[in-house]
Design an enzyme around this catalytic site. Structure first.
Site, PDB file in Angstrom:
ATOM      1  N   ASP A  30       0.863  -1.179   0.000  1.00 51.01           N
ATOM      2  CA  ASP A  30       0.000   0.000   0.000  1.00 51.01           C
ATOM      3  C   ASP A  30       0.902   1.232   0.000  1.00 51.01           C
ATOM      4  O   ASP A  30       1.090   1.891   1.026  1.00 51.01           O
ATOM      5  CB  ASP A  30      -0.893  -0.029   1.244  1.00 51.01           C
ATOM      6  CG  ASP A  30      -2.020   0.991   1.172  1.00 51.01           C
ATOM      7  OD1 ASP A  30      -2.188   1.613   0.111  1.00 51.01           O
ATOM      8  OD2 ASP A  30      -2.733   1.152   2.180  1.00 51.01           O
ATOM      9  N   LYS A 145      -9.728   1.285  -9.498  1.00 49.47           N
ATOM     10  CA  LYS A 145     -10.290   1.522  -8.167  1.00 49.47           C
ATOM     11  C   LYS A 145     -11.429   2.537  -8.236  1.00 49.47           C
ATOM     12  O   LYS A 145     -11.292   3.609  -8.812  1.00 49.47           O
ATOM     13  CB  LYS A 145      -9.210   2.054  -7.216  1.00 49.47           C
ATOM     14  CG  LYS A 145      -8.256   0.995  -6.725  1.00 49.47           C
ATOM     15  CD  LYS A 145      -7.200   1.574  -5.803  1.00 49.47           C
ATOM     16  CE  LYS A 145      -7.715   1.800  -4.402  1.00 49.47           C
ATOM     17  NZ  LYS A 145      -6.635   2.239  -3.496  1.00 49.47           N
TER      18      LYS A 145
END
Length: 335
Positions: A30, A145
């Site tokens: 991440d 996303k």
């Protein structure tokens, strides 16, 4: 012969918590930091406007900003259009660099300002996929996303079923969002463990045993529901505040973890026990939920935490997106 007091040899040393976790779960970085990815060797990587903003401000990534600026100027003379093109191109350039490091996929986010615009989200997603194609990257290595609003989920449904574009539904805090994503046939969801935890902490609840953490419980419920009913959508726990939250979800399909927490897991030598397993979920007595737009909106409305965190998350991602736009606009105007 070794003394009983001598430390164990390297060959007898327990595998790190990170290596044990990787035996049960796909680990995703991440971060937008390439060096961190090289160190921790994740399978996939995920970015968002906040991470790209942080990275774009660092000198080692200045060449990517320059490429994005050049691309925008070569494709339009209008400043507003240039800013939009430069932003999209910068996100794609970061994605391309990440894919040189990770063997799997990279997630690239659609502008959070389109979270309630189904058609706008679809068009932006297809534009990003086209930019990746221009760079020689197949769409199979990309996850688009989108925020887990009703419109975002509906956009993902169209992208998956009509265009073969894989989607990662983010800013997911509630069970109804997860069920709607599964019914829409999206590839992957990113339930936010840490932000759920933050909401409860802000209200004075701070001491949670590992498996009692509300974020861990939320992802566990979603995982069990998906495995019980055989949904193809995979679960990627996200937004962690501590290693206990990660360890408590060992066995989840994927976990996306920041470099700081990856480092702590790499240094830890504790034994990791798998918590989530498909066989256990399939044996559970779980009721199937019928989901439609009215049910979704009502269930989300009834969940104050999810309502608060979804709107807050969209605002924060958009705010960082604006900062990135301002950075690129200033560069475009200076040249």
């Amino acid at each position: 012969m070794s003394s009983a007091n001598e430390p164990p040899s390297k060959s007898m040393k327990m595998a790190s918590a990170l290596d044990q976790l990787k035996a049960h779960t796909v680990v995703v970085a991440d971060t937008g930091d390439f060096e961190a990815m090289k160190r921790f060797k994740p399978t996939d990587a995920t970015t968002n406007p906040s991470l790209v903003l942080q990275a774009a401000s660092q000198p080692q990534y200045a060449h990517l900003v320059e490429q994005a600026i050049s691309y925008a100027k070569s494709h339009s003379s209008d400043l507003t259009t240039q800013v939009s093109l430069a932003l999209d191109k910068l996100c794609v350039l970061f994605g391309c660099e990440i894919l040189k490091i990770v063997p799997g996929r990279v997630s690239t986010e659609v502008d959070a300002g389109l979270s309630f615009n189904k058609e706008g989200s679809i068009n932006k997603a297809l534009k990003l996929i086209e930019m990746y194609k221009e760079a020689g990257i197949d769409k199979e290595r990309i996850l688009i996303k989108l925020a887990s609003s009703w419109e975002g989920i509906e956009a993902a449904k169209v992208l998956e079923s009509e265009h073969g574009v894989h989607c990662n539904l983010t800013l997911l805090f509630s069970f109804c969002q997860a069920v709607a994503c599964a019914e829409a046939g999206v590839t992957l969801i990113s339930p936010f463990v840490g932000r759920i935890y933050d909401w409860y902490v802000a209200r004075g609840e701070k001491d949670f045993a590992m498996l009692d953490d509300p974020g861990v419980q939320s992802v566990t419920r979603i995982y069990n529901y998906y495995k019980k009913f055989g949904y193809g959508t995979v679960v990627m726990g996200a937004s962690f505040r501590n290693t206990d939250q990660i360890i408590g979800l060992t066995g989840c399909d994927l976990l996306t973890i920041s470099p700081s927490l990856l480092g702590k897991l790499e240094a830890a030598e504790q034994e990791i026990v798998r918590q989530l397993e498909p066989s256990k979920a399939q044996a559970m007595d779980i009721e199937r939920i019928e989901m439609n737009e009215a049910a979704f909106r009502w269930m989300l409305n009834e969940d104050q935490m999810a309502t608060d965190k979804l709107s807050d998350g969209i605002r924060k991602f958009k705010a960082d997106g604006r900062k990135l736009e301002d950075l690129l606009r200033a560069r475009l105007q200076a040249e």
